[in-house]
Design an enzyme around this catalytic site. Sequence first.
Site, short mmCIF file in Angstrom:
data_model
loop_
_atom_site.label_atom_id
_atom_site.label_comp_id
_atom_site.label_asym_id
_atom_site.label_seq_id
_atom_site.Cartn_x
_atom_site.Cartn_y
_atom_site.Cartn_z
N CYS A 421 0.80 -1.15 -0.10
CA CYS A 421 0.11 -0.09 -0.12
C CYS A 421 1.01 1.06 0.11
CB CYS A 421 -0.97 0.10 1.12
SG CYS A 421 0.05 -0.30 2.91
N HIS A 465 -2.46 0.51 6.96
CA HIS A 465 -2.76 0.85 5.47
C HIS A 465 -2.36 2.46 5.18
CE1 HIS A 465 -4.39 0.09 1.68
NE2 HIS A 465 -5.29 1.05 1.77
N ASP A 481 -7.81 5.60 -2.85
CA ASP A 481 -7.18 4.71 -2.37
C ASP A 481 -6.36 3.73 -3.48
OD1 ASP A 481 -5.67 2.65 -1.14
OD2 ASP A 481 -7.45 2.06 0.04
#
Length: 668
Positions: A421, A465, A481
């Site tokens: 991520c 994250h 995202d």
Amino acid sequence: MATSQIHSLLPRESLLWIFAAQLAVLLPQFSHLPLWLVGAWCGAVYWRLEVYRGRWEMPGRLVKLAVVTLAVAGLSLTYRRWFALEPMVALLAVSFTLKNIELVSRRDALLSLMLAYFLAATLFVFEQTIPYAVYGIFCVVIVTAALAAQQGRGSARPGRALGLSARLLAQSMPVMLLLFIAVPRLGPLWAVPQNSAGASTGISDSMTPGDFSRLSKSDKPALRIAFDGSVPPPEQRYWRGLVYSHFDGRRWSEGEPADAFGRGRAAITGSKTVRPLPEVGPRYRYQVIQEPSYNPWLFALARPDSETRGVMATAEDTLVYRAPVASRLAYQVQTWPRESTPQVTPLSAEVRRRNLQLPDDGNPRARQWASELQRRGLSGEQISEEVLAEYHGQFTYTLKPPALGRDSVDEFLFSTRQGFCEHFASSYVFTMRAAGIPARVVAGYQGGEWVEQEEYLLVRQYDAHAWAEIWLPARGWVRVDPTAAVSPERIRDGLQSAAADQFMQDSLVPLHKLAFLNRIRLQWDMINYRWYQTVVSFDSERQQGLLRRLLGEVSVSRLLLFFGVPAGVALLGLLIWLKVSARGPRLSPANRLYLRFCRRMARVGLARHSGEAPADYARRIQAENPRLGGAAVRITAAYQKAAFAEDPAAEKQLRRLLRGFWPMRLTH
């Protein structure tokens, strides 16, 4: 003081009990105490044992002064500040150590054991978990047993000392429960700051490639979240904690706060941030129980507000605590949808500059790609769609991305195309900034496991994250995202589903693959959650709620009626029981009569010796006082027949002989 005198004051068993109690309360503290202090305590115990054996002498005043000076100097050099938990606990341990080298009398032993009770209580300053609670009870049992062992001959036997300790604690349990419920709640001792530099866990104040993939190897709990009402769907569970605005070419960090709502100023002043909130009601209300991280930042959904004391909101839509979170912390949060703001406030020049900042050089290919997108006249949303489309078609989501060099963004975008991520968030924000769109990286947790039995969301460290936010003039800050474009199942179903082949590969026992062990782990977490909710977080608000449910109205008269009367009755019953039990077993009439005879003889200076047989006692009386000897022999003979032969006639004779036997008259 002579060695023989020391032995008579504190026998070996008493010393061993004291050292056992000290070791019990110090053992879990060894991880917090400096190594020199542990060695000093061991040395002091060894010194005192050598004194008992007669090999060494008790230290003189100069030696004591030197030891105290060294201990104070050691504490000063070890700890940067005194008003913190670790130096306070270390000071108690030093008190143990210094007291051991002058442990001479029973008074010294009692003082040392009183210190042990205080040190046992400090266990809960660092941890309030169930294992620590059980160990704390064990410590209290050992210290109380050591206290009982100081009462005299035979009291130091393990069975007797531990049995008395267990009985005393069992008798105190009702009083403890009563005090826990009724006594006004004070602020917790663990609100005192800790020296926790370098001990932070979880998400840090900066991000480099590989940081979050390392967190994915830990299944330790990070957050437990209970909702009052609706629960957000998985794709909305973004628990933001930090905003990274500064990029030095490889590392993302927070940078400087933009205004008075910034994290730094709020944390320094400790004041409650006052900011306008939308007129529309909050979308979600929930309580977060955060595990110790030794960092001040907290985690919540976007646009949060909290009324919990010490929790402050920032201008970057995050929450911070007034001090590093050194123990489990519960705080209430309410969050608003960002679209509830009627109009978007334009970015100030300073905030825009901070969120467009890039190094002067580095990553030329990413800069060129961003310039091409910008020259095409695309809007911010369109540029974002182009970048996300590139991720969706060409990139791979992996827990083991290849290492990146100096131009990390270029290498990731145009070479390796494999990342976690942080790789996607970092490259996305870099590209958007290079295209002239204000953007920033947000770090926190995403998702969580819903625990149906207790109705809370369990967020673990592997749920860490990183995602992005871009500024759109018509909408303000918008969450984007990039990971969702590559691996939507990561957002929808969690890391375990998105990277099933690589998930927790390095763990010694893969609990996620063993359904039975995974259920046990979840059950244990539910027990811990209930323990925290019921016991640890039983604050004044919860106490008032419980008392209102019990009494209807909280008043002094009702408290006395509900708690005082039962407590008084229980105390009276305990006193009666102690009075009756102290008498021992009921004696036979012959034994009672004989004890009366012994008491009368004791008044004239002829007390019966401990363990002396009745016949021997009678012969001694006859030898020392012939005037009383004949009567003593007759009374003893009647007693022996009445007690051992169970002769009723002998019992009547014994009663008759005692009726006329008054040794005080015969000796005057």
